[in-house]
Design a protein around this motif. Structure first.
Motif, PDB file in Angstrom:
ATOM      1  N   VAL A 270       0.910  -1.188   0.086  1.00  0.00           N
ATOM      2  CA  VAL A 270       0.037   0.101  -0.025  1.00  0.00           C
ATOM      3  C   VAL A 270       0.875   1.325  -0.095  1.00  0.00           C
ATOM      4  N   PRO A 271       0.684   2.126  -0.831  1.00  0.00           N
ATOM      5  CA  PRO A 271       1.446   3.480  -0.827  1.00  0.00           C
ATOM      6  C   PRO A 271       1.281   4.042   0.530  1.00  0.00           C
ATOM      7  N   GLU A 272       2.479   4.929   1.033  1.00  0.00           N
ATOM      8  CA  GLU A 272       2.469   5.503   2.226  1.00  0.00           C
ATOM      9  C   GLU A 272       1.493   6.282   2.501  1.00  0.00           C
ATOM     10  N   LYS A 273       0.715   7.155   1.624  1.00  0.00           N
ATOM     11  CA  LYS A 273      -0.082   7.892   1.801  1.00  0.00           C
ATOM     12  C   LYS A 273      -1.473   7.554   0.861  1.00  0.00           C
ATOM     13  N   THR A 274      -2.439   7.380   1.420  1.00  0.00           N
ATOM     14  CA  THR A 274      -3.643   6.893   0.662  1.00  0.00           C
ATOM     15  C   THR A 274      -4.877   7.930   0.869  1.00  0.00           C
ATOM     16  N   SER A 275      -5.858   7.880   0.087  1.00  0.00           N
ATOM     17  CA  SER A 275      -7.178   8.787   0.368  1.00  0.00           C
ATOM     18  C   SER A 275      -8.149   8.121  -0.239  1.00  0.00           C
ATOM     19  N   PHE A 276      -8.534   6.849   0.320  1.00  0.00           N
ATOM     20  CA  PHE A 276      -9.565   5.869  -0.025  1.00  0.00           C
ATOM     21  C   PHE A 276     -10.886   6.614   0.706  1.00  0.00           C
TER      22      PHE A 276
ATOM     23  N   THR B 270      -8.266   5.637   8.908  1.00  0.00           N
ATOM     24  CA  THR B 270      -8.480   4.229   8.314  1.00  0.00           C
ATOM     25  C   THR B 270      -7.132   4.370   7.163  1.00  0.00           C
ATOM     26  N   ASN B 271      -7.176   5.399   6.525  1.00  0.00           N
ATOM     27  CA  ASN B 271      -5.971   5.420   5.563  1.00  0.00           C
ATOM     28  C   ASN B 271      -4.701   5.391   6.137  1.00  0.00           C
ATOM     29  N   GLU B 272      -4.391   6.071   7.200  1.00  0.00           N
ATOM     30  CA  GLU B 272      -3.135   5.946   7.877  1.00  0.00           C
ATOM     31  C   GLU B 272      -2.773   4.844   8.380  1.00  0.00           C
ATOM     32  N   THR B 273      -3.598   3.957   8.682  1.00  0.00           N
ATOM     33  CA  THR B 273      -3.282   2.622   9.350  1.00  0.00           C
ATOM     34  C   THR B 273      -3.606   1.496   8.176  1.00  0.00           C
TER      35      THR B 273
END
Length: 324
Positions: free
Chosen positions: A8-14, A244-247
């Protein structure tokens, strides 16, 4: 710089709440379908819960399960299950089977005379066969085991509810326990629908699933609690998405690494632990789903009281009449 695997990329915005009604409805539908399956089909209880006798055999000759079954057919044993056990640790000439015989009406377990007849019948088709162990469980004991298994799952869920309630907010406790119950009920429903054997090892798997699901969800709730103090004006929905995106990387890595080990055990672990491992695979998949799409939805529906009480600060007037 060392190369690192990133699933998973380091930063996501799902946006995990984009289809929250659909995902939550799917979870509820799975629970309802599982309960209906148990009500209609029931569970395929093993000897642990039905009572009966389990015989472990060993032979230097290749086992023909069909011939074993035909040999026992004339003894009127009732419910008989014969499975060949494969284990990488066995010798090349070590062929092991497990014969499960359900308790007959009016009998606690197979009598010594019946065990002798079974041994003679199997020796007729395989002279090299020997009985390495014989275990019996009476119907009374098996009935007690069913209730103890149910109490174990209920007690585990209640303990989790109390702990999370004290450690976090009560809304998080409700969401987490609902997610755990979802995982357990759907797992049991799948075993019921496909009529997979349900014994004490599956109960152990259900309790392990409870622990796994709690661990997965608590990580998100712990980060959510930190963000509640950090972003006091951010809407709860946006904050839960951010959390949730951070974890997400941790969630995906934990689930995928656990599944990798379980799939290896499912393929090469042998028949003895296959039911337990299959239940664990279901638990990991369902636990990840409920963590991402069920527990958070319930917390969002219930809401969290974010009204921080301001600390009381002294004013000059409060101490005006106090003698030094």
């Amino acid at each position: 710089m060392a190369w690192r695997l990133k699933l998973v990329p380091e930063k996501t915005s799902f946006d995990f709440f984009r289809y929250q009604i659909v995902t939550f409805s799917i979870s509820v539908a799975m629970i309802v379908a599982s309960l209906l399956s148990v009500a209609v089909y029931g569970l395929n209880f093993g000897v642990d819960f039905l009572g009966g006798t389990t015989i472990r055999t060993e032979s230097t000759e290749a086992v023909d399960v069909g011939s074993y079954r035909e040999a026992l057919a004339g003894l009127e044993l009732g419910d008989v299950s014969i499975t060949e056990i494969n284990d990488p640790g066995f010798r090349a000439d070590q062929h092991v089977t497990q014969v499960r015989i359900g308790a007959r009406e009016g009998e606690e377990a197979a009598t010594p005379e019946l065990i002798t007849e079974i041994e003679a019948a199997l020796k007729a088709v395989d002279p090299a066969v020997i009985f390495t162990s014989v275990e019996s469980v009476g119907p009374k004991v098996s009935g007690e085991l069913i209730w103890k298994a149910i109490l174990a799952v209920v007690a585990g869920s209640a303990g989790i509810l109390v702990y999370i309630w004290m450690r976090f907010e009560w809304q998080m406790a409700v969401g987490l326990v609902a997610a755990c119950v979802h995982d357990v009920i759907v797992t049991v429903g799948i075993f019921s629908f496909f009529q997979l054997r349900f014994d004490l090892s599956i109960v152990a798997a259900l309790l392990t699933i409870l622990g796994y699901s709690v661990n997965d969800t608590v990580v998100i709730f712990d980060r959510l609690r930190e963000n509640l103090a950090k972003y006091k004006t951010m809407p709860l929905r946006e904050m839960m998405n951010l959390t949730t995106n951070e974890t997400l990387s941790r969630t995906v890595m934990t689930s995928s690494s656990t599944l990798l080990v379980l799939i290896v055990l499912l393929i090469w672990g042998g028949d003895v632990i296959r039911g337990f491992v299959f239940a664990m695979v279901l638990g990991v998949v369902l636990g990840t789903w409920s963590t991402l799409y069920m527990a958070k939805n319930i917390v969002l529906y219930l809401g969290i009281d974010r009204g921080d009480k301001p600390k009381k600060t002294a004013t000059p007037d409060e101490y005006a009449n106090i003698d030094a």
